[in-house]
Design a protein around this motif. Sequence first.
Motif, PDB file in Angstrom:
ATOM      1  N   PHE A 115       0.834  -1.206   0.000  1.00  0.00           N
ATOM      2  CA  PHE A 115       0.000   0.000   0.000  1.00  0.00           C
ATOM      3  C   PHE A 115       0.869   1.257   0.000  1.00  0.00           C
ATOM      4  CE2 PHE A 115      -3.583  -2.679   0.908  1.00  0.00           C
ATOM      5  CZ  PHE A 115      -4.695  -1.939   0.559  1.00  0.00           C
ATOM      6  N   ILE A 116       1.908   1.268   0.828  1.00  0.00           N
ATOM      7  CA  ILE A 116       2.774   2.448   0.899  1.00  0.00           C
ATOM      8  C   ILE A 116       3.513   2.648  -0.413  1.00  0.00           C
ATOM      9  CG2 ILE A 116       4.797   3.428   2.054  1.00  0.00           C
ATOM     10  CD1 ILE A 116       3.817   2.122   4.639  1.00  0.00           C
ATOM     11  N   GLY A 117       3.908   1.559  -1.071  1.00  0.00           N
ATOM     12  CA  GLY A 117       4.562   1.682  -2.372  1.00  0.00           C
ATOM     13  C   GLY A 117       3.671   2.358  -3.398  1.00  0.00           C
ATOM     14  N   ILE A 118       2.396   1.958  -3.455  1.00  0.00           N
ATOM     15  CA  ILE A 118       1.450   2.597  -4.376  1.00  0.00           C
ATOM     16  C   ILE A 118       1.245   4.062  -3.991  1.00  0.00           C
ATOM     17  CG2 ILE A 118      -0.942   2.590  -5.172  1.00  0.00           C
ATOM     18  CD1 ILE A 118      -0.925  -0.458  -4.781  1.00  0.00           C
ATOM     19  N   ALA A 119       1.147   4.322  -2.683  1.00  0.00           N
ATOM     20  CA  ALA A 119       0.948   5.696  -2.219  1.00  0.00           C
ATOM     21  C   ALA A 119       2.111   6.592  -2.623  1.00  0.00           C
ATOM     22  CB  ALA A 119       0.774   5.705  -0.702  1.00  0.00           C
ATOM     23  N   LEU A 120       3.331   6.070  -2.527  1.00  0.00           N
ATOM     24  CA  LEU A 120       4.497   6.853  -2.930  1.00  0.00           C
ATOM     25  C   LEU A 120       4.463   7.166  -4.425  1.00  0.00           C
ATOM     26  CD1 LEU A 120       7.232   5.080  -0.794  1.00  0.00           C
ATOM     27  CD2 LEU A 120       6.544   7.472  -0.597  1.00  0.00           C
ATOM     28  N   SER A 121       3.971   6.219  -5.228  1.00  0.00           N
ATOM     29  CA  SER A 121       3.829   6.485  -6.658  1.00  0.00           C
ATOM     30  C   SER A 121       2.873   7.643  -6.913  1.00  0.00           C
ATOM     31  CB  SER A 121       3.300   5.242  -7.378  1.00  0.00           C
ATOM     32  OG  SER A 121       4.242   4.197  -7.359  1.00  0.00           O
TER      33      SER A 121
END
Length: 437
Positions: A138-144
């Motif tokens: 989830f955090i990876g997508i949020a950073l994108s």
Amino acid sequence: MGVRAAAAVGQSAADRNLGSRGNMTAAVTGRSGQGQISVKLILIGAAILLSVGMGIRQSLGLFLTPMTRDLGIAAADFTLAIAMQNIVWGLSQAPVGALADRYGLRVTLIAGAAIYVVGLAIMALAGGTAALLVSGAFIGIALSCTASSLAMTATARAVPEERRSKTLGIVSAAGSLGTLLVPLATQGLLAHEPWQIGVLFFLVLALVMLPAGFWAGGADYMPGRGAGRTSMREMLGQAMRHRPFLVMSGAYFVCGLNLVFLTTHLPTYLAICGQDPMLSAEALAVIGGMNCVGSLAAGWLGARYPKHILLGLLYILRAGVFTAYFMMPPTPASTLVFAAAMGMLWLSVAPLVTGLVAEMFGTRYMATLLGISFVLHQVGSSLGAFGGGLIFDMTGSYDRAWQTGVLIGFAAGVVQILAGGPGRHRDRALEPRLAPT
């Protein structure tokens, strides 16, 4: 009498026209004032997104010891979740950029901030490795959705071309404050409170990103930011045939390789050399502080000199700083000087890369194109972290790892300077810059 009546009618019409022009002028002036306010909000929102998003991301490693001890998991389990975050971030950046170009920055940025909150909530409630992996995804997508690519895209769209490079440097510098302040605040909390309190602190910070995303998303409504004269498919095809863009993206791969090697393995290297464990934390804080100076300098220089040459020189300087530091046994003084030099050369890449993409293709599809370059950056990041550990396991030393990084970094700088600029005789029929800037 008829003449006087006609004159009166004519004078009345002239007065009405004059009044109409005056009202129109006032309206334009009002819109101009509102535009100035909206630009400020866009830039403030972009800086907050960059600062909070990257500050949280840079601080997640501080939770390794308390979470592994409390949850009874191995350090490898925690680092696997961090790896999951970086892999998802890299793979999702280009598709997220395409969505932002198609449906708008505002909806993408706000959705990313909301996903960040969800990811951190899952982390706060985690009871084992599975939850941490989900949180990392989830955090990876949020950073994108919220970090450098989209925040810098909003910045580039908000200002005219003559002010773009300097403004990108200012926003990047403001965004660097999070990498300095968030780790220090987090470490202070973890020293006295359970790790869950630290995650809740992150969650509160992530909530601030929601209005920031709304403000930065105002870049969707800036003049001249509408549909371009070419489709996204055509633009991507041209980008894949555009030598300067391919060279820049390849050099960006080397950027990720060297920097993530450093952040991942510097603490272990200093421990092997008998240095105080706090020295690595101090070095990372110095890097975060000097990021501000480096970003401002890069933005200022990028407005005056060719950006592809500045990028190449930056990579060459990094190679030189690496060589000077690793050739001798580290001391506290040399480590902090090294950190200061690397901080100057760290996020200074962001305004230069963003400015180059804007010069090549305009800003219409900038989020997508930056996302493609960032995929290569993240591939380099993964290789820098994993390759450095592999070389250390095989040889018991980091010597071959930093030497390899220096050679690749120097070569990337030379290629960026020699092949990363526009050709002497460009074919106008194939000129890729078709979208409005």
